[in-house]
Motif scaffolding. Structure first.
Motif, PDB file in Angstrom:
ATOM      1  N   SER A 185      -2.766  -1.121   2.186  1.00 45.94           N
ATOM      2  CA  SER A 185      -4.591  -1.172   3.128  1.00 45.94           C
ATOM      3  C   SER A 185      -4.077  -0.419   3.983  1.00 45.94           C
ATOM      4  CB  SER A 185      -4.209  -2.765   2.527  1.00 45.94           C
ATOM      5  OG  SER A 185      -5.113  -3.458   1.625  1.00 45.94           O
ATOM      6  N   ASP A 186      -3.464  -0.654   4.950  1.00 46.64           N
ATOM      7  CA  ASP A 186      -3.462  -0.390   6.176  1.00 46.64           C
ATOM      8  C   ASP A 186      -2.768   1.267   5.980  1.00 46.64           C
ATOM      9  OD1 ASP A 186      -3.877  -3.003   7.468  1.00 46.64           O
ATOM     10  OD2 ASP A 186      -2.028  -3.188   7.403  1.00 46.64           O
ATOM     11  N   ALA A 187      -2.072   1.624   5.013  1.00 44.87           N
ATOM     12  CA  ALA A 187      -1.072   3.152   4.993  1.00 44.87           C
ATOM     13  C   ALA A 187      -2.016   3.938   4.059  1.00 44.87           C
ATOM     14  CB  ALA A 187       0.145   2.143   4.633  1.00 44.87           C
ATOM     15  N   TRP A 188      -3.202   3.324   3.422  1.00 38.90           N
ATOM     16  CA  TRP A 188      -3.868   3.627   2.517  1.00 38.90           C
ATOM     17  C   TRP A 188      -4.626   5.489   2.727  1.00 38.90           C
ATOM     18  CZ3 TRP A 188      -4.370   2.197  -2.237  1.00 38.90           C
ATOM     19  CH2 TRP A 188      -5.098   2.807  -2.981  1.00 38.90           C
ATOM     20  N   ALA A 189      -5.362   4.983   3.957  1.00 42.07           N
ATOM     21  CA  ALA A 189      -5.684   6.913   4.232  1.00 42.07           C
ATOM     22  C   ALA A 189      -4.398   7.676   4.933  1.00 42.07           C
ATOM     23  CB  ALA A 189      -6.285   6.604   5.853  1.00 42.07           C
TER      24      ALA A 189
END
Length: 254
Positions: A185-189
């Motif tokens: 989720s933190d690395a999604w972008a």
């Protein structure tokens, strides 16, 4: 082998002949635009010998489709994102005005450093590093299942499909390994940009394998040399290992 002795100073004097060429190579003008830049670092980890300095490396794909190593830099072992900001600024000062896609290993703070220098650059996190980091949060007996559940996310046929696959992943492994889901989720972008491209382009920009292949060459040279008395000596060794990497030029055109 030859029954002769050569002092360390003599060897240093001989190899110093290449320092002028290295300085010229590291400060040479660059193209205005590169399609893809791979940013990574080489650091031989050894808990018994702390304080090792990383070597930062930037490798690019030109507009014509050839590959080129933009430069090498020695770090101080501190915060990598801050060092990358100085590296990107140096590349811009050498004439690099824009990068379409920058592929990195997911270092925290690196996207902000890229945005400061090239605001329109798309940052792509290496999927291989992301999967490798995910395994750390999964029990050994569930590694195969965990990676299998995540596969639909980074192999979606189109970018819009990932909205339908992510909830499934959350239901399957979210309740058991929430830390792994938080990692994604933190690395999604920075993970999803490559899904907007064709499969052929995805294979090029989904990982930092282009850097890892060069790191393998550096690893051999560093391991053979052993200890370096100074930062300059380390850079000189890496430079000499990289120069004969592609003597015919076929690798650049591949």
């Amino acid at each position: 082998m030859y029954g002769a002795e050569v002092s360390k100073q003599t060897i240093t004097t001989i190899t110093d002949r290449g320092m002028e060429g290295m300085a010229e190579w590291r400060s040479r003008p660059l193209d205005r635009v590169y399609t893809v830049v791979f940013a990574g670092r080489h650091q031989r980890e050894d808990p018994r010998r702390p304080g090792r300095q990383p070597i930062y490396l930037a490798r690019a794909v030109t507009v014509e489709g050839t590959r080129d190593i933009l430069g090498i830099w020695a770090g101080d072992g501190g915060e990598g994102a801050k060092h990358w900001l100085s590296v990107f600024t140096e590349l811009r000062n050498r004439g690099l005005e824009d990068v379409l896609i920058l592929v990195c290993d997911g270092l925290k703070g690196l996207p902000d450093a890229v945005e400061t220098v090239w605001p329109r650059t798309v940052v792509q996190t290496c999927i291989v590093h992301l999967i490798r980091n995910s395994i750390r949060y999964v029990a050994r007996q569930d590694c195969d299942k965990g990676t299998k559940d995540l596969k639909p996310v980074y192999t979606a046929p189109e970018r819009g499909c990932r909205d339908r696959t992510v909830p499934g992943v959350l239901r399957e492994v979210g309740h058991q390994y929430p830390a792994m889901i938080k990692l994604w989720s933190d690395a999604w972008a920075e993970m999803v940009p490559f899904l907007s491209f064709d499969v052929e382009i995805r294979k090029v920009i989904c990982s930092t394998n282009a850097i890892e292949s060069v790191n393998a060459r550096i690893r051999v040279a560093v391991r053979t040399h052993g200890h370096f008395p100074s930062e300059t000596a380390a850079l000189k060794c890496v430079y000499m290992a990289l120069m004969p990497l592609d003597p015919t030029g076929k690798g650049r055109r591949r």
